[in-house]
Motif scaffolding. Structure first.
Motif, PDB file in Angstrom:
ATOM      1  N   ARG A  49      68.415  -7.145 -44.389  1.00 20.11           N
ATOM      2  CA  ARG A  49      69.278  -5.988 -44.699  1.00 20.11           C
ATOM      3  C   ARG A  49      68.660  -5.134 -45.812  1.00 20.11           C
ATOM      4  O   ARG A  49      68.855  -3.925 -45.846  1.00 20.11           O
ATOM      5  N   GLY A  52      66.032  -3.116 -44.120  1.00 17.35           N
ATOM      6  CA  GLY A  52      66.674  -2.071 -43.306  1.00 17.35           C
ATOM      7  C   GLY A  52      67.424  -1.038 -44.125  1.00 17.35           C
ATOM      8  O   GLY A  52      67.967  -0.085 -43.566  1.00 17.35           O
ATOM      9  N   GLN A  54      70.209  -1.446 -45.761  1.00 21.52           N
ATOM     10  CA  GLN A  54      71.671  -1.603 -45.805  1.00 21.52           C
ATOM     11  C   GLN A  54      72.126  -2.121 -47.163  1.00 21.52           C
ATOM     12  O   GLN A  54      73.293  -2.010 -47.509  1.00 21.52           O
ATOM     13  N   ARG A  81      64.763   4.297 -39.939  1.00 20.78           N
ATOM     14  CA  ARG A  81      65.388   3.256 -39.110  1.00 20.78           C
ATOM     15  C   ARG A  81      65.104   3.447 -37.623  1.00 20.78           C
ATOM     16  O   ARG A  81      65.203   2.499 -36.846  1.00 20.78           O
ATOM     17  N   MET A  84      62.415   1.154 -36.718  1.00 18.71           N
ATOM     18  CA  MET A  84      62.604  -0.296 -36.832  1.00 18.71           C
ATOM     19  C   MET A  84      63.830  -0.727 -36.035  1.00 18.71           C
ATOM     20  O   MET A  84      64.621   0.100 -35.580  1.00 18.71           O
ATOM     21  N   MET A  86      66.643  -4.315 -35.302  1.00 16.63           N
ATOM     22  CA  MET A  86      67.052  -5.640 -35.788  1.00 16.63           C
ATOM     23  C   MET A  86      67.854  -6.366 -34.714  1.00 16.63           C
ATOM     24  O   MET A  86      68.754  -5.780 -34.111  1.00 16.63           O
ATOM     25  N   PHE A  88      70.501  -9.005 -34.344  1.00 21.77           N
ATOM     26  CA  PHE A  88      71.464  -9.725 -35.181  1.00 21.77           C
ATOM     27  C   PHE A  88      71.721 -11.122 -34.625  1.00 21.77           C
ATOM     28  O   PHE A  88      71.605 -11.353 -33.419  1.00 21.77           O
ATOM     29  N   ALA A  92      75.559  -8.765 -31.655  1.00 25.14           N
ATOM     30  CA  ALA A  92      76.217  -7.499 -32.039  1.00 25.14           C
ATOM     31  C   ALA A  92      76.198  -6.470 -30.915  1.00 25.14           C
ATOM     32  O   ALA A  92      76.049  -5.276 -31.150  1.00 25.14           O
ATOM     33  N   LEU A  93      76.373  -6.947 -29.681  1.00 22.82           N
ATOM     34  CA  LEU A  93      76.486  -6.010 -28.556  1.00 22.82           C
ATOM     35  C   LEU A  93      77.820  -5.284 -28.662  1.00 22.82           C
ATOM     36  O   LEU A  93      78.806  -5.854 -29.148  1.00 22.82           O
ATOM     37  N   PHE A  94      77.872  -4.049 -28.193  1.00 26.74           N
ATOM     38  CA  PHE A  94      79.132  -3.298 -28.247  1.00 26.74           C
ATOM     39  C   PHE A  94      80.065  -3.820 -27.153  1.00 26.74           C
ATOM     40  O   PHE A  94      79.753  -3.711 -25.958  1.00 26.74           O
ATOM     41  N   SER A  95      81.200  -4.371 -27.577  1.00 27.06           N
ATOM     42  CA  SER A  95      82.055  -5.079 -26.634  1.00 27.06           C
ATOM     43  C   SER A  95      82.699  -4.159 -25.602  1.00 27.06           C
ATOM     44  O   SER A  95      83.089  -4.607 -24.526  1.00 27.06           O
ATOM     45  N   PHE A 105      72.333   2.815 -25.074  1.00 26.05           N
ATOM     46  CA  PHE A 105      72.957   3.460 -26.239  1.00 26.05           C
ATOM     47  C   PHE A 105      71.946   4.116 -27.195  1.00 26.05           C
ATOM     48  O   PHE A 105      72.044   5.318 -27.462  1.00 26.05           O
ATOM     49  N   ARG A 154      68.029  -4.375 -26.102  1.00 30.51           N
ATOM     50  CA  ARG A 154      68.494  -3.179 -26.805  1.00 30.51           C
ATOM     51  C   ARG A 154      67.613  -2.878 -28.016  1.00 30.51           C
ATOM     52  O   ARG A 154      67.334  -1.725 -28.314  1.00 30.51           O
ATOM     53  N   MET A 164      63.135  -6.989 -36.410  1.00 28.42           N
ATOM     54  CA  MET A 164      63.524  -8.084 -37.298  1.00 28.42           C
ATOM     55  C   MET A 164      64.498  -8.991 -36.550  1.00 28.42           C
ATOM     56  O   MET A 164      65.508  -8.514 -36.044  1.00 28.42           O
TER      57      MET A 164
END
Lengths: 267, 258
Positions: A49, A52, A54, A81, A84, A86, A88, A92-95, A105, A154, A164
Protein backbone atom coordinates in the motif's frame (compact mmCIF):
# COMPACT_ATOMS: atom_id res chain seq x y z
CA UNK A 1 18.68 4.06 -17.45
CA UNK A 2 18.31 2.30 -14.14
CA UNK A 3 17.46 -1.37 -13.71
CA UNK A 4 15.58 -0.65 -10.50
CA UNK A 5 11.83 -0.03 -10.89
CA UNK A 6 10.91 0.50 -7.24
CA UNK A 7 13.48 1.87 -4.82
CA UNK A 8 12.58 2.28 -1.16
CA UNK A 9 15.15 4.40 0.64
CA UNK A 10 15.40 4.92 4.42
CA UNK A 11 11.65 4.63 4.77
CA UNK A 12 10.03 4.81 8.19
CA UNK A 13 6.34 4.14 8.63
CA UNK A 14 4.40 4.29 11.88
CA UNK A 15 0.77 3.47 12.57
CA UNK A 16 -0.21 5.67 15.51
CA UNK A 17 2.51 4.88 18.09
CA UNK A 18 3.52 1.54 16.57
CA UNK A 19 6.55 1.50 14.28
CA UNK A 20 5.96 -0.81 11.30
CA UNK A 21 9.14 0.00 9.36
CA UNK A 22 12.28 1.71 10.61
CA UNK A 23 14.68 3.10 8.01
CA UNK A 24 14.03 0.26 5.60
CA UNK A 25 15.77 -0.06 2.20
CA UNK A 26 14.41 -2.29 -0.56
CA UNK A 27 15.18 -2.30 -4.29
CA UNK A 28 12.93 -4.05 -6.79
CA UNK A 29 14.72 -4.80 -10.07
CA UNK A 30 12.92 -4.48 -13.42
CA UNK A 31 11.62 -7.64 -15.05
CA UNK A 32 12.21 -9.86 -12.02
CA UNK A 33 10.05 -11.59 -9.43
CA UNK A 34 10.96 -10.15 -6.03
CA UNK A 35 9.49 -11.75 -2.94
CA UNK A 36 8.83 -9.99 0.35
CA UNK A 37 8.53 -12.57 3.10
CA UNK A 38 8.09 -12.44 6.81
CA UNK A 39 5.89 -13.54 9.69
CA UNK A 40 2.21 -12.54 9.79
CA UNK A 41 1.41 -9.10 11.07
CA UNK A 42 4.73 -7.41 10.27
CA UNK A 43 3.17 -5.17 7.64
CA UNK A 44 3.85 -6.88 4.31
CA UNK A 45 0.54 -5.72 2.83
CA UNK A 46 1.25 -2.27 4.29
CA UNK A 47 4.44 -2.20 2.23
CA UNK A 48 2.44 -2.77 -0.98
CA UNK A 49 0.00 0.00 0.00
CA UNK A 50 2.97 2.31 0.59
CA UNK A 51 4.33 1.53 -2.88
CA UNK A 52 0.85 2.11 -4.34
CA UNK A 53 0.57 5.46 -2.57
CA UNK A 54 -2.45 4.47 -0.47
CA UNK A 55 -0.40 5.15 2.65
CA UNK A 56 2.28 7.76 3.25
CA UNK A 57 5.47 7.07 5.20
CA UNK A 58 6.65 9.39 8.00
CA UNK A 59 10.04 9.71 6.32
CA UNK A 60 12.09 8.35 3.46
CA UNK A 61 11.53 7.92 -0.27
CA UNK A 62 9.57 5.40 -2.32
CA UNK A 63 10.72 5.84 -5.90
CA UNK A 64 8.75 4.30 -8.75
CA UNK A 65 10.75 4.70 -11.96
CA UNK A 66 12.38 7.75 -10.41
CA UNK A 67 9.15 9.39 -9.17
CA UNK A 68 8.82 9.78 -5.42
CA UNK A 69 5.36 8.32 -4.67
CA UNK A 70 4.68 10.04 -1.29
CA UNK A 71 5.31 13.51 -2.74
CA UNK A 72 3.18 13.14 -5.89
CA UNK A 73 0.01 15.17 -6.35
CA UNK A 74 -3.27 13.24 -6.52
CA UNK A 75 -3.47 13.45 -10.32
CA UNK A 76 0.19 12.45 -10.81
CA UNK A 77 -0.28 9.57 -8.38
CA UNK A 78 -3.28 8.34 -10.40
CA UNK A 79 -1.15 8.57 -13.58
CA UNK A 80 1.58 6.47 -11.95
CA UNK A 81 -1.00 3.93 -10.74
CA UNK A 82 -1.98 3.29 -14.36
CA UNK A 83 1.47 1.73 -14.72
CA UNK A 84 1.09 -0.57 -11.72
CA UNK A 85 -1.40 -3.12 -10.53
CA UNK A 86 -2.18 -5.03 -7.38
CA UNK A 87 -3.67 -8.44 -6.78
CA UNK A 88 -5.47 -8.22 -3.44
CA UNK A 89 -5.55 -11.14 -1.03
CA UNK A 90 -9.34 -11.28 -1.25
CA UNK A 91 -9.32 -10.80 -5.02
CA UNK A 92 -11.47 -7.67 -4.51
CA UNK A 93 -13.58 -8.41 -7.58
CA UNK A 94 -16.56 -6.08 -7.99
CA UNK A 95 -19.47 -8.13 -6.71
CA UNK A 96 -22.10 -6.37 -8.87
CA UNK A 97 -20.28 -7.26 -12.12
CA UNK A 98 -19.65 -10.60 -13.80
CA UNK A 99 -16.12 -11.84 -14.50
CA UNK A 100 -16.04 -10.33 -17.99
CA UNK A 101 -17.08 -6.86 -16.82
CA UNK A 102 -14.63 -7.02 -13.92
CA UNK A 103 -11.75 -7.53 -16.32
CA UNK A 104 -13.10 -5.00 -18.82
CA UNK A 105 -13.45 -2.40 -16.03
CA UNK A 106 -9.92 -0.89 -16.09
CA UNK A 107 -9.86 -0.99 -19.91
CA UNK A 108 -13.20 0.85 -20.16
CA UNK A 109 -12.11 3.37 -17.55
CA UNK A 110 -8.76 4.25 -19.09
CA UNK A 111 -9.12 3.76 -22.82
CA UNK A 112 -11.46 4.80 -25.61
CA UNK A 113 -11.34 1.36 -27.27
CA UNK A 114 -14.43 -0.02 -28.99
CA UNK A 115 -16.47 -2.81 -27.41
CA UNK A 116 -15.19 -5.31 -30.02
CA UNK A 117 -11.55 -4.68 -29.14
CA UNK A 118 -12.29 -4.69 -25.41
CA UNK A 119 -14.04 -8.05 -25.78
CA UNK A 120 -11.04 -9.52 -27.59
CA UNK A 121 -8.63 -8.15 -24.97
CA UNK A 122 -10.70 -9.52 -22.10
CA UNK A 123 -11.03 -12.94 -23.72
CA UNK A 124 -7.25 -13.11 -24.19
CA UNK A 125 -6.65 -12.21 -20.54
CA UNK A 126 -9.21 -14.80 -19.43
CA UNK A 127 -7.59 -17.40 -21.70
CA UNK A 128 -4.24 -16.67 -20.03
CA UNK A 129 -5.68 -17.55 -16.60
CA UNK A 130 -7.86 -20.39 -17.89
CA UNK A 131 -11.20 -18.78 -17.12
CA UNK A 132 -12.59 -17.93 -20.57
CA UNK A 133 -15.47 -20.32 -19.90
CA UNK A 134 -16.34 -18.51 -16.66
CA UNK A 135 -16.73 -15.04 -18.17
CA UNK A 136 -20.45 -14.80 -17.43
CA UNK A 137 -20.21 -15.95 -13.81
CA UNK A 138 -20.58 -13.58 -10.88
CA UNK A 139 -17.71 -13.42 -8.33
CA UNK A 140 -19.96 -15.13 -5.77
CA UNK A 141 -20.18 -18.16 -8.10
CA UNK A 142 -16.39 -18.61 -8.26
CA UNK A 143 -14.23 -20.75 -5.98
CA UNK A 144 -11.44 -19.01 -4.04
CA UNK A 145 -8.81 -20.10 -6.57
CA UNK A 146 -10.93 -19.02 -9.55
CA UNK A 147 -11.61 -15.64 -7.95
CA UNK A 148 -7.88 -15.13 -7.43
CA UNK A 149 -7.23 -16.01 -11.10
CA UNK A 150 -10.01 -13.70 -12.31
CA UNK A 151 -8.50 -10.92 -10.21
CA UNK A 152 -5.12 -11.74 -11.73
CA UNK A 153 -6.61 -11.38 -15.22
CA UNK A 154 -8.00 -7.98 -14.18
CA UNK A 155 -4.63 -6.86 -12.82
CA UNK A 156 -2.91 -7.59 -16.13
CA UNK A 157 -5.75 -6.07 -18.21
CA UNK A 158 -3.81 -2.92 -19.03
CA UNK A 159 -0.40 -4.63 -19.24
CA UNK A 160 1.12 -2.84 -16.23
CA UNK A 161 4.86 -2.53 -15.68
CA UNK A 162 4.61 -3.56 -12.03
CA UNK A 163 2.26 -6.08 -10.47
CA UNK A 164 2.06 -6.55 -6.72
CA UNK A 165 0.69 -9.82 -5.36
CA UNK A 166 -0.65 -9.71 -1.82
CA UNK A 167 -0.55 -13.22 -0.32
CA UNK A 168 -1.51 -14.89 -3.63
CA UNK A 169 -1.28 -18.41 -2.17
CA UNK A 170 -3.21 -17.85 1.08
CA UNK A 171 -6.09 -20.27 1.54
CA UNK A 172 -5.52 -22.09 -1.77
CA UNK A 173 -5.71 -25.83 -2.29
CA UNK A 174 -2.56 -27.48 -3.74
CA UNK A 175 -3.93 -27.48 -7.32
CA UNK A 176 -4.93 -23.79 -7.24
CA UNK A 177 -1.64 -22.95 -5.55
CA UNK A 178 0.34 -24.71 -8.28
CA UNK A 179 -1.71 -22.95 -10.97
CA UNK A 180 -1.11 -19.51 -9.42
CA UNK A 181 2.63 -20.19 -8.94
CA UNK A 182 2.95 -21.11 -12.64
CA UNK A 183 0.83 -18.12 -13.71
CA UNK A 184 2.93 -15.61 -11.77
CA UNK A 185 6.14 -16.98 -13.27
CA UNK A 186 4.84 -17.35 -16.82
CA UNK A 187 3.11 -13.95 -16.88
CA UNK A 188 6.27 -12.33 -15.61
CA UNK A 189 8.31 -13.90 -18.39
CA UNK A 190 5.75 -13.56 -21.19
CA UNK A 191 4.75 -9.93 -20.50
CA UNK A 192 8.12 -8.74 -19.17
CA UNK A 193 6.49 -7.56 -15.94
CA UNK A 194 8.15 -6.68 -12.69
CA UNK A 195 6.52 -8.63 -9.89
CA UNK A 196 6.48 -8.18 -6.12
CA UNK A 197 5.11 -11.20 -4.29
CA UNK A 198 4.24 -10.72 -0.65
CA UNK A 199 3.81 -14.06 1.05
CA UNK A 200 4.79 -16.31 3.90
CA UNK A 201 4.50 -19.51 1.88
CA UNK A 202 8.22 -20.26 1.84
CA UNK A 203 8.34 -23.20 -0.60
CA UNK A 204 6.14 -21.62 -3.27
CA UNK A 205 7.83 -18.24 -3.10
CA UNK A 206 11.33 -19.68 -3.21
CA UNK A 207 10.41 -21.67 -6.32
CA UNK A 208 9.60 -18.55 -8.38
CA UNK A 209 11.41 -15.59 -6.81
CA UNK A 210 14.56 -14.20 -8.38
CA UNK A 211 15.35 -12.24 -5.23
CA UNK A 212 13.94 -12.46 -1.72
CA UNK A 213 13.68 -9.99 1.16
CA UNK A 214 12.79 -11.30 4.60
CA UNK A 215 11.32 -8.68 6.89
CA UNK A 216 10.88 -8.87 10.65
CA UNK A 217 11.21 -6.50 13.58
CA UNK A 218 10.63 -3.41 11.38
CA UNK A 219 13.63 -4.09 9.14
CA UNK A 220 15.08 -6.35 6.47
CA UNK A 221 16.68 -9.28 8.31
CA UNK A 222 17.80 -11.20 5.26
CA UNK A 223 18.00 -10.87 1.49
CA UNK A 224 19.35 -12.71 -1.48
CA UNK A 225 18.46 -15.41 -3.98
CA UNK A 226 16.60 -18.50 -2.76
CA UNK A 227 19.90 -20.38 -2.39
CA UNK A 228 21.53 -17.51 -0.50
CA UNK A 229 18.57 -17.34 1.88
CA UNK A 230 18.79 -21.08 2.57
CA UNK A 231 22.49 -20.70 3.37
CA UNK A 232 22.01 -17.82 5.80
CA UNK A 233 23.14 -18.35 9.39
CA UNK A 234 20.86 -15.77 11.01
CA UNK A 235 18.65 -17.44 13.62
CA UNK A 236 15.66 -15.33 12.67
CA UNK A 237 15.95 -16.16 8.96
CA UNK A 238 16.47 -19.86 9.68
CA UNK A 239 13.48 -20.01 12.02
CA UNK A 240 11.28 -18.48 9.33
CA UNK A 241 12.60 -20.58 6.44
CA UNK A 242 12.50 -23.83 8.45
CA UNK A 243 9.09 -22.99 9.94
CA UNK A 244 10.20 -23.57 13.54
CA UNK A 245 7.61 -22.71 16.17
CA UNK A 246 9.97 -21.15 18.67
CA UNK A 247 13.17 -19.19 18.31
CA UNK A 248 14.09 -15.54 17.97
CA UNK A 249 10.40 -14.99 17.09
CA UNK A 250 8.84 -16.37 20.29
CA UNK A 251 5.96 -18.86 20.19
CA UNK A 252 4.32 -17.25 23.23
CA UNK A 253 2.83 -13.79 23.11
CA UNK A 254 4.47 -11.75 25.91
CA UNK A 255 2.72 -12.53 29.20
CA UNK A 256 3.28 -12.95 32.91
CA UNK A 257 4.84 -16.20 34.17
CA UNK A 258 2.55 -19.26 33.86
CA UNK A 259 3.03 -20.29 37.51
CA UNK A 260 2.22 -16.80 38.75
CA UNK A 261 -0.94 -16.61 36.61
CA UNK A 262 -2.17 -20.11 37.55
CA UNK A 263 -1.65 -19.44 41.25
CA UNK A 264 -3.62 -16.23 40.88
CA UNK A 265 -6.49 -18.21 39.35
CA UNK A 266 -6.56 -20.75 42.23
CA UNK A 267 -6.67 -17.93 44.82
CA UNK B 1 -11.31 16.12 34.90
CA UNK B 2 -12.14 12.80 33.25
CA UNK B 3 -15.50 14.09 32.05
CA UNK B 4 -13.91 17.25 30.59
CA UNK B 5 -11.42 15.04 28.75
CA UNK B 6 -14.25 12.89 27.35
CA UNK B 7 -16.22 15.99 26.34
CA UNK B 8 -13.15 17.37 24.56
CA UNK B 9 -12.51 14.05 22.79
CA UNK B 10 -16.09 13.72 21.58
CA UNK B 11 -16.14 17.38 20.40
CA UNK B 12 -12.92 16.84 18.43
CA UNK B 13 -14.33 13.59 17.05
CA UNK B 14 -17.57 15.28 15.90
CA UNK B 15 -15.74 18.13 14.17
CA UNK B 16 -13.10 15.88 12.57
CA UNK B 17 -15.94 13.65 11.27
CA UNK B 18 -17.70 16.72 9.88
CA UNK B 19 -14.45 17.84 8.25
CA UNK B 20 -13.92 14.42 6.66
CA UNK B 21 -17.52 14.42 5.40
CA UNK B 22 -17.10 17.86 3.79
CA UNK B 23 -13.79 16.88 2.17
CA UNK B 24 -15.32 13.63 0.88
CA UNK B 25 -18.29 15.43 -0.66
CA UNK B 26 -16.13 18.15 -2.22
CA UNK B 27 -13.73 15.59 -3.68
CA UNK B 28 -16.63 13.56 -5.06
CA UNK B 29 -18.55 16.43 -6.61
CA UNK B 30 -16.06 19.12 -7.56
CA UNK B 31 -14.72 17.89 -10.88
CA UNK B 32 -15.52 18.17 -14.55
CA UNK B 33 -18.28 15.57 -15.12
CA UNK B 34 -17.83 12.89 -17.77
CA UNK B 35 -21.40 12.51 -19.04
CA UNK B 36 -20.64 9.52 -21.27
CA UNK B 37 -19.41 7.43 -18.32
CA UNK B 38 -21.38 9.12 -15.57
CA UNK B 39 -24.87 9.00 -17.10
CA UNK B 40 -25.31 5.17 -17.11
CA UNK B 41 -24.02 5.03 -13.51
CA UNK B 42 -26.49 7.72 -12.46
CA UNK B 43 -29.42 5.97 -14.17
CA UNK B 44 -28.51 2.70 -12.45
CA UNK B 45 -28.41 4.38 -9.06
CA UNK B 46 -31.64 6.30 -9.73
CA UNK B 47 -33.28 2.92 -10.27
CA UNK B 48 -31.69 1.46 -7.11
CA UNK B 49 -32.52 4.32 -4.73
CA UNK B 50 -35.52 5.86 -6.52
CA UNK B 51 -37.56 3.29 -8.39
CA UNK B 52 -37.05 0.58 -5.79
CA UNK B 53 -38.26 2.97 -3.05
CA UNK B 54 -41.49 3.68 -4.92
CA UNK B 55 -43.53 0.88 -3.33
CA UNK B 56 -42.89 1.93 0.27
CA UNK B 57 -43.49 5.59 -0.67
CA UNK B 58 -46.76 4.92 -2.54
CA UNK B 59 -48.19 2.57 0.07
CA UNK B 60 -47.24 4.85 2.99
CA UNK B 61 -48.47 7.97 1.19
CA UNK B 62 -51.80 6.31 0.43
CA UNK B 63 -52.41 5.16 3.99
CA UNK B 64 -51.31 8.45 5.55
CA UNK B 65 -53.67 10.35 3.24
CA UNK B 66 -56.52 8.00 4.16
CA UNK B 67 -55.86 8.35 7.90
CA UNK B 68 -55.62 12.14 7.58
CA UNK B 69 -58.97 12.24 5.82
CA UNK B 70 -60.62 10.00 8.38
CA UNK B 71 -59.27 11.91 11.37
CA UNK B 72 -59.84 15.29 9.72
CA UNK B 73 -63.42 14.48 8.79
CA UNK B 74 -64.40 13.37 12.31
CA UNK B 75 -63.11 16.67 13.71
CA UNK B 76 -64.33 18.99 10.94
CA UNK B 77 -67.83 17.50 10.70
CA UNK B 78 -68.59 18.58 14.30
CA UNK B 79 -68.17 22.19 13.17
CA UNK B 80 -69.87 21.67 9.81
CA UNK B 81 -66.55 22.36 8.14
CA UNK B 82 -66.06 19.07 6.29
CA UNK B 83 -65.79 21.08 3.06
CA UNK B 84 -62.31 22.11 4.27
CA UNK B 85 -61.14 18.50 4.25
CA UNK B 86 -59.39 18.91 0.85
CA UNK B 87 -57.20 21.89 1.79
CA UNK B 88 -56.49 20.46 5.26
CA UNK B 89 -55.16 17.21 3.82
CA UNK B 90 -53.29 18.91 0.96
CA UNK B 91 -51.62 21.50 3.19
CA UNK B 92 -50.62 18.87 5.76
CA UNK B 93 -49.08 16.69 3.08
CA UNK B 94 -47.44 19.35 0.93
CA UNK B 95 -45.99 21.44 3.75
CA UNK B 96 -45.04 18.77 6.29
CA UNK B 97 -45.86 15.11 5.95
CA UNK B 98 -44.79 14.68 2.33
CA UNK B 99 -41.21 15.97 2.71
CA UNK B 100 -40.69 14.70 6.27
CA UNK B 101 -42.19 11.20 6.08
CA UNK B 102 -40.75 10.60 2.60
CA UNK B 103 -37.31 11.60 3.96
CA UNK B 104 -37.67 9.29 6.96
CA UNK B 105 -38.77 6.40 4.73
CA UNK B 106 -35.99 7.19 2.25
CA UNK B 107 -33.40 7.15 5.06
CA UNK B 108 -34.65 3.75 6.21
CA UNK B 109 -34.98 2.17 2.75
CA UNK B 110 -32.36 3.74 0.49
CA UNK B 111 -30.02 5.46 2.98
CA UNK B 112 -29.32 2.29 4.93
CA UNK B 113 -28.82 0.35 1.70
CA UNK B 114 -26.35 2.96 0.36
CA UNK B 115 -24.33 2.85 3.58
CA UNK B 116 -24.27 -0.95 3.72
CA UNK B 117 -23.33 -1.26 0.04
CA UNK B 118 -20.47 1.24 0.22
CA UNK B 119 -19.32 -0.17 3.58
CA UNK B 120 -19.22 -3.68 2.18
CA UNK B 121 -17.28 -2.47 -0.86
CA UNK B 122 -14.77 -0.98 1.55
CA UNK B 123 -14.58 -4.12 3.71
CA UNK B 124 -14.01 -6.36 0.68
CA UNK B 125 -11.26 -4.02 -0.62
CA UNK B 126 -13.26 -3.14 -3.75
CA UNK B 127 -12.70 0.58 -3.11
CA UNK B 128 -8.98 0.03 -2.52
CA UNK B 129 -8.64 -2.03 -5.68
CA UNK B 130 -10.43 0.72 -7.62
CA UNK B 131 -7.91 3.24 -6.26
CA UNK B 132 -5.04 0.98 -7.30
CA UNK B 133 -6.55 0.81 -10.81
CA UNK B 134 -6.28 4.61 -10.88
CA UNK B 135 -10.06 4.98 -10.69
CA UNK B 136 -11.20 7.43 -8.01
CA UNK B 137 -13.89 5.69 -5.92
CA UNK B 138 -15.22 9.07 -4.83
CA UNK B 139 -16.15 9.87 -8.42
CA UNK B 140 -17.01 6.35 -9.54
CA UNK B 141 -18.95 5.13 -6.47
CA UNK B 142 -19.86 8.06 -4.22
CA UNK B 143 -20.80 10.78 -6.75
CA UNK B 144 -23.46 8.84 -8.75
CA UNK B 145 -25.06 7.55 -5.54
CA UNK B 146 -25.15 11.03 -4.04
CA UNK B 147 -26.69 12.62 -7.13
CA UNK B 148 -29.20 9.79 -7.47
CA UNK B 149 -30.42 10.28 -3.89
CA UNK B 150 -30.46 14.05 -4.29
CA UNK B 151 -32.60 13.82 -7.44
CA UNK B 152 -34.83 10.91 -6.41
CA UNK B 153 -35.93 12.03 -2.97
CA UNK B 154 -37.78 15.27 -3.87
CA UNK B 155 -39.57 13.34 -6.63
CA UNK B 156 -40.51 10.62 -4.15
CA UNK B 157 -41.79 13.28 -1.72
CA UNK B 158 -43.96 14.75 -4.51
CA UNK B 159 -45.32 11.29 -5.34
CA UNK B 160 -45.95 10.70 -1.62
CA UNK B 161 -48.07 13.89 -1.36
CA UNK B 162 -49.93 13.15 -4.58
CA UNK B 163 -50.83 9.59 -3.56
CA UNK B 164 -51.76 10.87 -0.09
CA UNK B 165 -54.25 13.31 -1.60
CA UNK B 166 -55.74 10.53 -3.72
CA UNK B 167 -56.02 8.37 -0.59
CA UNK B 168 -57.77 11.20 1.22
CA UNK B 169 -60.16 11.59 -1.73
CA UNK B 170 -60.95 7.88 -1.56
CA UNK B 171 -61.87 8.06 2.13
CA UNK B 172 -63.30 11.59 2.31
CA UNK B 173 -65.29 11.66 -0.94
CA UNK B 174 -65.97 8.06 -1.93
CA UNK B 175 -66.50 6.68 1.57
CA UNK B 176 -67.57 9.52 3.89
CA UNK B 177 -69.54 11.47 1.28
CA UNK B 178 -67.77 14.85 1.08
CA UNK B 179 -68.69 16.53 -2.21
CA UNK B 180 -66.04 15.87 -4.82
CA UNK B 181 -66.30 19.32 -6.40
CA UNK B 182 -65.96 20.99 -3.01
CA UNK B 183 -63.00 18.78 -2.12
CA UNK B 184 -61.03 19.78 -5.21
CA UNK B 185 -62.16 23.42 -5.57
CA UNK B 186 -61.45 24.25 -1.92
CA UNK B 187 -58.04 22.65 -2.29
CA UNK B 188 -57.35 24.66 -5.44
CA UNK B 189 -58.34 27.94 -3.81
CA UNK B 190 -56.50 27.40 -0.52
CA UNK B 191 -53.21 25.89 -1.68
CA UNK B 192 -50.68 28.41 -3.00
CA UNK B 193 -48.04 27.25 -5.43
CA UNK B 194 -45.21 29.42 -4.12
CA UNK B 195 -45.95 29.26 -0.42
CA UNK B 196 -47.08 25.68 -0.04
CA UNK B 197 -45.88 23.55 -2.94
CA UNK B 198 -42.52 25.26 -3.50
CA UNK B 199 -41.69 25.49 0.21
CA UNK B 200 -42.46 21.78 0.54
CA UNK B 201 -40.17 21.07 -2.41
CA UNK B 202 -37.39 23.20 -0.90
CA UNK B 203 -37.72 21.18 2.31
CA UNK B 204 -37.44 17.88 0.47
CA UNK B 205 -34.40 19.11 -1.50
CA UNK B 206 -32.68 20.03 1.79
CA UNK B 207 -33.62 16.67 3.34
CA UNK B 208 -32.43 14.84 0.22
CA UNK B 209 -29.02 16.55 0.47
CA UNK B 210 -28.65 15.77 4.17
CA UNK B 211 -29.90 12.16 4.11
CA UNK B 212 -27.88 11.13 1.03
CA UNK B 213 -24.75 12.88 2.26
CA UNK B 214 -24.95 11.10 5.62
CA UNK B 215 -25.64 7.75 3.91
CA UNK B 216 -22.69 7.86 1.52
CA UNK B 217 -20.32 9.33 4.12
CA UNK B 218 -21.16 6.74 6.76
CA UNK B 219 -20.50 3.93 4.27
CA UNK B 220 -17.25 5.47 3.04
CA UNK B 221 -15.94 6.24 6.53
CA UNK B 222 -17.07 3.05 8.29
CA UNK B 223 -14.77 0.60 9.99
CA UNK B 224 -14.33 -2.19 7.40
CA UNK B 225 -15.69 -5.00 9.59
CA UNK B 226 -19.15 -6.53 9.95
CA UNK B 227 -19.68 -4.65 13.24
CA UNK B 228 -18.45 -1.43 11.63
CA UNK B 229 -20.90 -1.73 8.74
CA UNK B 230 -23.73 -2.56 11.12
CA UNK B 231 -22.93 0.50 13.28
CA UNK B 232 -22.64 2.74 10.22
CA UNK B 233 -26.00 1.58 8.84
CA UNK B 234 -27.77 2.18 12.15
CA UNK B 235 -26.06 5.52 12.50
CA UNK B 236 -27.23 6.58 9.03
CA UNK B 237 -30.88 5.95 9.88
CA UNK B 238 -30.71 7.50 13.36
CA UNK B 239 -28.70 10.61 12.42
CA UNK B 240 -30.65 11.24 9.20
CA UNK B 241 -34.01 10.91 10.97
CA UNK B 242 -33.02 13.25 13.80
CA UNK B 243 -31.52 15.79 11.42
CA UNK B 244 -34.59 15.70 9.18
CA UNK B 245 -36.89 16.35 12.14
CA UNK B 246 -34.65 19.10 13.52
CA UNK B 247 -34.20 20.80 10.16
CA UNK B 248 -37.93 20.54 9.54
CA UNK B 249 -38.59 22.69 12.57
CA UNK B 250 -35.99 25.26 11.50
CA UNK B 251 -37.29 25.40 7.91
CA UNK B 252 -40.92 25.58 9.05
CA UNK B 253 -40.07 28.47 11.36
CA UNK B 254 -38.30 30.28 8.51
CA UNK B 255 -40.99 29.59 5.91
CA UNK B 256 -44.30 29.73 7.72
CA UNK B 257 -43.87 31.54 11.06
CA UNK B 258 -45.59 34.93 11.19
Amino acid sequence: MTDILVDIKNMTFKREERTIYENINISIPKGKVTAIMGPSGIGKTTLLRLIGGQLKPQSGDILFDGQNIPTLSRSRLYDVRKRMSMLFQSGALFSEMNVFDNIAFPIREHTQLTDDIIEKMVLMKLQAVGLRGAKDLKPSELSGGMARRAALARSIALDPELIMYDEPFAGQDPISMGVIVRLIKSLNEALGLTSIVVSHDVTEVMSIADYIYIIAEQKVIGQGTAQEIRNQTSGLVNQFVQGEADGPVPFHFPAKGLKEELLKVTK
Amino acid sequence: MESILRLGQSTVSVFSGLGRAVIMLMSALLHVPNFKKGYPLLVKQLYAVGSLSLIIIVVSGGFIGMVLALQGYTILVDYGAEASLGPMVALSLLRELGPVVAALLFAGRAGSSLTAEIGLMKATEQLSSMEMMAVDPLRRVIAPRFWAGFIAMPLLAAIFSMVGILGAHLVGVDWLGVDSGTFWSMMQSQVEFGKDIMNGMIKSVVFAFVVTWIAVYKGYDCEPTSEGISRATTSTVVQSSLLVLGLDFVLTALMFAR
